[in-house]
Every structure is written in structure tokens, then in C-alpha cells.
Scaffold this motif. Structure first.
Motif, short mmCIF file in Angstrom:
data_model
loop_
_atom_site.label_atom_id
_atom_site.label_comp_id
_atom_site.label_asym_id
_atom_site.label_seq_id
_atom_site.Cartn_x
_atom_site.Cartn_y
_atom_site.Cartn_z
N ILE A 94 32.99 44.01 45.03
CA ILE A 94 34.15 44.47 44.27
C ILE A 94 34.21 45.99 44.24
O ILE A 94 35.24 46.58 44.59
CB ILE A 94 34.13 43.87 42.85
N SER A 133 44.66 43.30 30.91
CA SER A 133 45.32 42.98 32.18
C SER A 133 46.48 43.92 32.49
O SER A 133 46.90 44.02 33.65
CB SER A 133 45.83 41.54 32.13
N MET A 238 44.04 49.23 43.37
CA MET A 238 43.49 48.14 42.54
C MET A 238 44.16 46.81 42.87
O MET A 238 43.50 45.77 42.95
CB MET A 238 43.64 48.48 41.06
N LYS A 241 42.71 45.39 46.06
CA LYS A 241 41.33 44.91 46.00
C LYS A 241 41.14 43.74 45.03
O LYS A 241 40.09 43.08 45.07
CB LYS A 241 40.38 46.05 45.60
N LEU A 242 42.13 43.47 44.20
CA LEU A 242 41.97 42.37 43.25
C LEU A 242 41.92 41.00 43.93
O LEU A 242 41.40 40.04 43.38
CB LEU A 242 43.09 42.41 42.20
N GLU A 245 38.30 40.36 44.46
CA GLU A 245 37.63 40.21 43.16
C GLU A 245 37.89 38.83 42.58
O GLU A 245 36.97 38.16 42.10
CB GLU A 245 38.11 41.28 42.19
N ARG A 246 39.14 38.39 42.62
CA ARG A 246 39.47 37.08 42.06
C ARG A 246 38.92 35.95 42.90
O ARG A 246 38.54 34.90 42.37
CB ARG A 246 40.99 36.98 41.90
N SER A 320 45.15 33.45 43.39
CA SER A 320 45.50 33.30 41.98
C SER A 320 45.41 31.84 41.56
O SER A 320 44.94 31.53 40.46
CB SER A 320 46.92 33.83 41.73
N ALA A 366 38.79 39.63 35.41
CA ALA A 366 39.49 39.77 36.70
C ALA A 366 40.95 39.35 36.60
O ALA A 366 41.57 38.94 37.58
CB ALA A 366 38.78 38.98 37.81
N GLY A 367 41.51 39.45 35.40
CA GLY A 367 42.87 39.00 35.15
C GLY A 367 42.82 37.62 34.52
O GLY A 367 42.26 36.69 35.10
#
Length: 382
Positions: A94, A133, A238, A241-242, A245-246, A320, A366-367
Motif C-alpha cells: 500500500i 472516507s 490516492m 492506489k486505493l 489497497e482495497r 469495491s 480502506a473506505g
């Protein structure tokens, strides 16, 4: 030992070697680390010595040049030991990718070699006391003053917050812009920078050995050369890159779900009640069948997703979906598996108790999963 279609003999050997390393260096000590509320720095150094930190980094900076598939193996094997080891995955998959993607050659040469050895332990500081978030509304500022930025603000819930000595910090370099996301930049702040201090280690419901902390910046002077990428592009970086991460969170949740199912299967086969094994009761069998089906569905979805991500495809919507569904499934499994363990499931000596308290936060960081649903709906044209 092969789990995925994309795994080769090299992957299998890598997993076997890493699992053996963790069996010797982590598993026997994990319960004590939980009591100490900290993973020792010596473990980070051992990971570095063995090449398990940032293996994807290019060889010119000291890495092994491996792709994300090896990172998947590291994440899974760490999660099998316990969720408190997520800080290693955050460091590897991450934070470091920000430096790899947006850093200059000079920045990479300065920071990456020490990240690989464990001399630098990284963190990413986005969340603030009043901003989770909603990243566009961060309040930490970085105002240009000659060859430095003057940083003021506070970050919270920072993974690796106690150990970190190299932090990627989301800051407002243009607080006056009407479009708030356009005023955000990323600065890399080193641990010995004057004005940068760490707050207390936060006490969490679960993940007790993983260090989470508050970070403070008070007239913190950061050299301009520590700007990561372009000024004003931080929000875009960001968002880019999320995805990974997710995906990493989904991988951890899926691994935890598989581990919980295995633990519970073993328990219901051996635990006796009313003259027979708990697993002989139809209610238990139905529960196990339902959980096993959901675990298998999660694994199949995740495998396809990992392959697409490695191929460089835009899978934000699917990621997601995976982050939301797999973490929710893991949380439901934790409760059901604890129930099937009966009173023993509530005892700390049983791993399922630790899973029960560790899993819920996966649907938050991570949201949040509510944000995941917003992304899915938006990308479906709603």
C-alpha cells in the motif's frame, strides 16, 4: 499447497518457505505480541533479512523485482497467523507503491533500500479526527516557505503509527481552492523531522499487536524535495492506489474466512454433545455447508480479480464489490463460527475469539463498506 491457477512452482516454493519462516519466527510469539500490544522491530528486521519486505521493488533499489502475485502470498500467510500483522502488508503493498509510482529516482534511491531492510517502516496518513472516507476535506496544511513546506495538522488511526519513521502524508498545499480535491498533495515525512511527533498508541477492540497511533505536525518543516509526484495531484494519486489497497483488504478477509471455517470444521468434528459430535447435528451441517459455499464463492471471485489487477486492468468496481462482500461475509462467519464453538469460542485461548474481535474493522478501513456501495452504484450509472 498451490491455491491459485496463476501459481507456478516458484510461487509454491515461495509460499512454503515463507510459511516455514512464520512458523518459527511469528506463530510461537504471536500471543505474547498481542499481550504486549506491539510487534517487535526485530521481527521487521528478520522479514527484511529474508527478502519478505517489498519484494516487488526493482532490483536497482535492492528489491527482487517480483510481481503482485508474490505479495498476495505474503498477505495470505501473514493473515493465517493473525490480523495484527496487517502492518507488513500495508508497508509492502500500500505505502511503498506510492513511492514506486510517483517518486523520483533520487527519492527511490534514498528511501526504498531501507524500506526493504526494515530500517524504514512506512505508514500512510490520510485519516484525520474529523475526516475519514471524505478525503477531499482533510485539514492538515502544508504551506510553501522557500525550500520547505510548513506542515500543521493531526492524523489518526494510523497503522504502523508507533514504529513508523517514514510517512506518506496527505496535506492541503492549496487550502483556498474551491475544488477541494485539487489542493491536496502528498509529502513524505521522515521520523526525525522537527515538529513531527507521535501520540499515544490507540487501544482497539481487536488487532491488539498492530500499532495504531495518532500523528501530530506542528510547524513541521519538510523539504520541498520530499513532495511525492506533482503538487495538487495527491487526491488523484490516492484514488489510483486505493484499488490495490482495497484488494489487499479483501485478500485478508478471505484468508481469515477460510481459516475460521477450517478451525470450526475441526472443532465440530471433535467436540461431543448429547452423545455425538456437534458436526453430526443437521443444524451444524447446514451452517457449515452455507459457510463453505460462501467461502468458495469468495475465493473464485478473488482469484479472477487478482489476475485482472496483475494484468493492469481497471477493476475499481469489482474491487469495491469484493471489499464489501468478502469483509461482510467474514464478519458473519466470525459470529457463526464462535457460536458453533459454544462457550469455548469466547475464550481467548481459542483462535476464533481473536478472529471475532479482529474481523469487524475490515468493513471500516480502506473506505467503509457504505462507501464501497456508493462507488459500485455510481459506476453502474446511478
Amino acid at each position: 499447497m498451490t491455491r491459485y491457477k496463476f501459481e507456478t512452482t516458484e510461487h509454491e516454493l515461495f509460499r512454503k518457505t515463507f510459511r516455514k519462516f512464520l512458523a518459527e519466527e511469528a506463530e510461537p510469539h504471536y500471543a505474547q505480541w498481542e499481550k504486549d500490544h506491539l510487534i517487535p522491530l526485530s521481527f521487521w528486521r528478520k522479514l527484511g533479512d529474508m527478502g519478505y519486505l517489498c519484494p516487488q521493488v526493482e532490483e536497482q533499489y535492492g528489491g527482487l523485482g517480483l510481481d503482485f502475485s508474490f505479495g498476495v502470498i505474503i498477505q495470505e500467510e501473514l493473515e493465517r497467523i493473525g490480523s495484527s500483522l496487517i502492518g507488513v502488508g500495508l508497508h509492502n503493498d500500500i505505502v511503498i507503491p506510492y513511492i514506486e509510482a510517483y517518486g523520483t529516482h533520487e527519492q527511490k534511491s534514498r528511501w526504498l533500500p531501507k524500506c526493504i531492510t526494515g530500517e524504514y517502516i512506512t505508514a500512510i496518513a490520510m485519516t484525520e479526527p474529523g475526516t475519514g472516507s471524505d478525503l477531499a476535506n482533510i485539514q492538515t496544511t502544508a504551506i510553501r516557505d522557500g525550500d520547505h513546506y510548513i506542515v500543521n495538522g493531526q492524523k489518526t488511526f494510523i497503522t504502523n503509527g508507533i514504529h513508523t519513521n517514514l510517512v506518506v502524508v496527505a496535506v492541503k498545499t492549496d487550502p483556498s481552492t474551491e475544488k477541494k480535491h485539487r489542493g491536496i498533495s502528498l509529502l513524505v515525512i521522515e521520523g526525525d523531522t522537527p515538529g513531527f511527533t507521535k501520540g499515544r498508541q490507540l487501544e482497539k477492540v481487536g488487532m491488539h499487536a498492530q500499532d495504531t497511533a495518532e500523528l501530530y505536525f506542528e510547524d513541521c518543516r519538510v523539504p520541498v524535495q520530499n513532495l511525492l509526484g506533482e503538487e495538487g495531484k495527491g487526491f488523484v494519486y490516492m484514488m489510483e492506489k486505493l484499488q490495490q489497497e482495497r484488494l489487499a483488504v479483501a485478500i485478508a478477509a478471505q484468508t481469515a474466512a477460510e481459516d475460521m471455517l477450517t478451525l470450526t470444521l475441526d472443532y465440530v468434528k471433535s467436540r461431543q454433545a448429547f452423545g455425538k459430535a456437534i458436526g453430526d447435528f443437521q443444524n451444524t451441517q447446514f451452517k457449515i455447508a452455507e459457510m463453505a459455499t460462501k467461502v468458495e464463492l469468495g475465493k473464485s471471485f478473488l482469484e479472477a480479480l487478482i489476475e485482472e489487477h496483475i494484468a493492469g486492468k481497471d477493476v475499481v468496481t469489482k474491487v469495491s464489490m469484493a471489499k464489501y462482500w468478502i469483509t461482510e461475509n467474514a464478519r458473519e462467519l466470525a459470529a457463526q463460527c464462535m457460536q458453533l464453538h459454544g462457550g469455548y469460542g469466547y475464550m481467548e485461548e481459542y483462535k476464533i475469539a481473536r478472529r471475532y474481535r479482529d474481523i469487524p474493522v475490515m468493513s471500516i478501513y480502506a473506505g467503509t463498506n457504505e462507501v464501497m456501495k456508493m462507488i459500485i452504484a455510481k459506476n453502474l450509472g446511478l
